[in-house]
Design an enzyme around this catalytic site. Structure first.
Site, PDB file in Angstrom:
ATOM      1  N   CYS A 108      14.290  10.223   6.182  1.00  0.00           N
ATOM      2  CA  CYS A 108      14.432  10.124   7.652  1.00  0.00           C
ATOM      3  C   CYS A 108      15.858  10.005   8.276  1.00  0.00           C
ATOM      4  CB  CYS A 108      13.576   8.563   8.089  1.00  0.00           C
ATOM      5  SG  CYS A 108      14.193   7.537   7.014  1.00  0.00           S
ATOM      6  N   GLU A 124      10.856   0.772   9.756  1.00  0.00           N
ATOM      7  CA  GLU A 124      12.072   1.934   9.354  1.00  0.00           C
ATOM      8  C   GLU A 124      11.418   3.269   9.705  1.00  0.00           C
ATOM      9  OE1 GLU A 124      13.617   4.426   7.975  1.00  0.00           O
ATOM     10  OE2 GLU A 124      13.732   3.704   5.987  1.00  0.00           O
ATOM     11  N   GLU A 161      11.552  15.806  14.628  1.00  0.00           N
ATOM     12  CA  GLU A 161      12.000  15.423  13.099  1.00  0.00           C
ATOM     13  C   GLU A 161      11.624  16.475  12.195  1.00  0.00           C
ATOM     14  OE1 GLU A 161      10.862  12.004  11.409  1.00  0.00           O
ATOM     15  OE2 GLU A 161      12.412  11.593  10.319  1.00  0.00           O
ATOM     16  N   LYS A 181       0.954  -1.142  -0.094  1.00  0.00           N
ATOM     17  CA  LYS A 181      -0.039  -0.029  -0.025  1.00  0.00           C
ATOM     18  C   LYS A 181       0.938   1.137   0.031  1.00  0.00           C
ATOM     19  CE  LYS A 181      -1.808   2.585   2.990  1.00  0.00           C
ATOM     20  NZ  LYS A 181      -1.596   3.841   2.139  1.00  0.00           N
TER      21      LYS A 181
END
Ligand code: SIN
Length: 475
Positions: free
Chosen positions: A281, A247, A378, A171
């Site tokens: 990331c 992850e 982040e 997906k």
């Protein structure tokens, strides 16, 4: 856009309601693709379950041949795929071309690596028996992939799964289904059976994600995305004890010691921070610069950042494209405003771009301090907060003072320091005098709340294999 990319867009564009895909650079609608219902996704899981035995029984060499053809087709269509990536995700075309090559490299690597899923024979505890260990495919795998690498994050999961003998249902992110569908078409052209690899596009990430993490016939979930969503998916997968590769988010420190090669550190900082407009990331998130080199670093870094061209990724001279959507823009803007209000100094940038839309000006913030929200979040945008530090112990403590542990970078030339710091950083990946560390041949993944498992390298294959111990007795 290339003719092939345009005709792919036309082929996937459905009439009526579905999943709308916008270009983040212009805000215009690119296409509307199918919105799979939960029943249709269940049918895909059933088809994968049916397809599994025949795929798993084929020899590793046979599967490798199919994967090599997929690799060849992806590279043959590098430009078409890059155009789709830039259109739906916004990254500059040269980066998108690089992503296609990076994504294809996993397919080539695991085509080879699948042939080396060796077992072992263990010296026996019983003279009348022998101990044999084999590796078998985990089973049907679901993957949920992000928008920031719409091709590479699929192939990094699908290639080892398929090489190991596992069907996979993917997906893709709602924002970037087009290149995923193009990858799927190339997979079928290469000879991968439909039940073995399927892309399901959906408007309802929560419901489709729930189905893909709770269905009893799915044996493993592989996810790339935020830590918050990863936690939800792991909880959902717990009831049926699925294997999980996660992850997740990062908060990468980028440390520059006084003895660093300053120019190399600046080059590494530019590459690590500003690729994909800071939306990876593993992008450097916190810059720690030792006091003796701090002013020189800020001056040179700011000069380079100020020269970056912001614009549509499809334009030749663009270095930094748009952020993915208005929510991302607001988050980055709020973090910078909060830091400036708390005393940080915007040496370059510090505001949304004059271009409007989803564009944010590449920014360098000096005098940032660890108590500011920007040092704990982040950022996922083209913003570099720079902190000053005194000594090695202080910086290691600051760098490790986060729940995340994905990637870290540092620049130093003293050999003893290099070893001490590399070992002390609590991260799954450490770039020493390098700002980019992603490659198919090395294990990508994090520790702490940045994830579980590794992608790429020989370790990436093990994520899709179960160990079976057979005691061959009665000899
Ligand atoms: C990511 O941002 O999730 C992946 C980055 C990479 O593979 O370099």
């Amino acid at each position: 856009m290339t003719a092939a990319a345009t005709s792919l867009l036309d082929a996937y564009h459905i009439k009526g309601s579905g999943l709308d895909v916008d270009n983040p650079a212009t805000g215009t609608l690119l296409a509307t693709v199918k919105d799979y219902s939960l029943d249709e996704i269940s049918d895909c899981i059933a088809a994968a379950t049916t397809a599994m035995p025949a795929w798993a029984k084929r020899t590793a060499k046979d599967r490798a041949g199919v994967l090599q053809r997929w690799y060849g087709l992806i590279m043959q269509h590098q430009e078409d795929l890059a155009q789709l990536i830039t259109a739906e995700c916004g990254k500059p075309l040269p980066e998108a071309r690089g992503e296609v090559a990076y994504g294809a490299s996993f397919v080539e690597w695991f085509a080879e690596e699948g042939k080396r899923a060796y077992g072992e024979v263990i010296p026996t505890h019983n003279p009348r028996a022998r101990i044999v260990v084999t590796k078998q495919p985990v089973g049907v795998v679901s993957a949920i992939t992000p928008w920031n690498f719409p091709v590479a994050m699929i192939t990094r999961k699908a290639a080892p799964a398929l090489a190991a003998g596992c069907p996979m249902i993917v997906k893709p992110a709602e924002a970037t289904p087009l290149s995923a569908l193009a990858i799927e078409a190339l997979a079928y052209e290469a000879g991968i059976p439909e039940g073995v690899f399927k892309v399901v596009t959906s408007c309802d990430a929560a419901a489709s994600g729930k189905l893909l993490t709770t269905h009893p016939d799915i044996r493993k979930i592989s996810f790339t995305g935020s830590t918050a969503v990863g936690k939800i998916l792991m909880r959902q997968a717990a009831d049926t004890i699925k294997r999980a590769s996660m992850e997740l988010g990062g908060n990468a420190p980028f440390i520059v010691f006084d003895d660093a090669d300053l120019d190399a550190a600046i080059d590494g900082a530019m590459a690590s921070k500003y690729r994909n407009a800071g939306q990876t990331c593993v992008c450097a998130n916190r810059f720690y610069v030792q006091e003796g080199i701090y002013d020189a670093f800020i001056e040179k870094f700011a000069e380079k950042v100020a020269s970056l061209n912001v614009g549509n990724g499809a334009d030749d001279d663009t270095d930094v494209g748009p952020l993915i959507n208005p929510v991302a823009l607001k988050k980055v803007s709020d973090l910078v405003d909060g830091a400036v209000d708390a005393g940080a100094l915007a040496i370059v940038g510090g505001a949304p771009s004059e271009l409007g839309g989803n564009y944010y000006t590449p920014t360098v913030l000096a005098d940032t301090t660890p108590d500011m929200e920007i040092s704990n979040a982040e950022i996922f945008g083209p913003v570099a907060p720079v902190f000053r530090f005194k000594g090695e112990d202080d910086v290691i403590e600051m760098a490790n003072n986060t729940p995340y542990g994905l990637a870290a970078y540092f620049y130093a030339r003293d050999l003893g320091r290099v070893w001490r710091v590399a070992e002390a950083l609590e991260y799954g990946m450490v770039g020493v005098n390098e700002g980019i560390l992603s490659t198919e041949v090395a294990p990508f993944g994090g520790v702490k709340q940045s994830g579980i498992g590794r992608e790429g390298s020989r370790h990436g294959l093990d994520e899709y294999l179960e160990i079976k111990y057979m005691l061959m007795g009665g000899l």
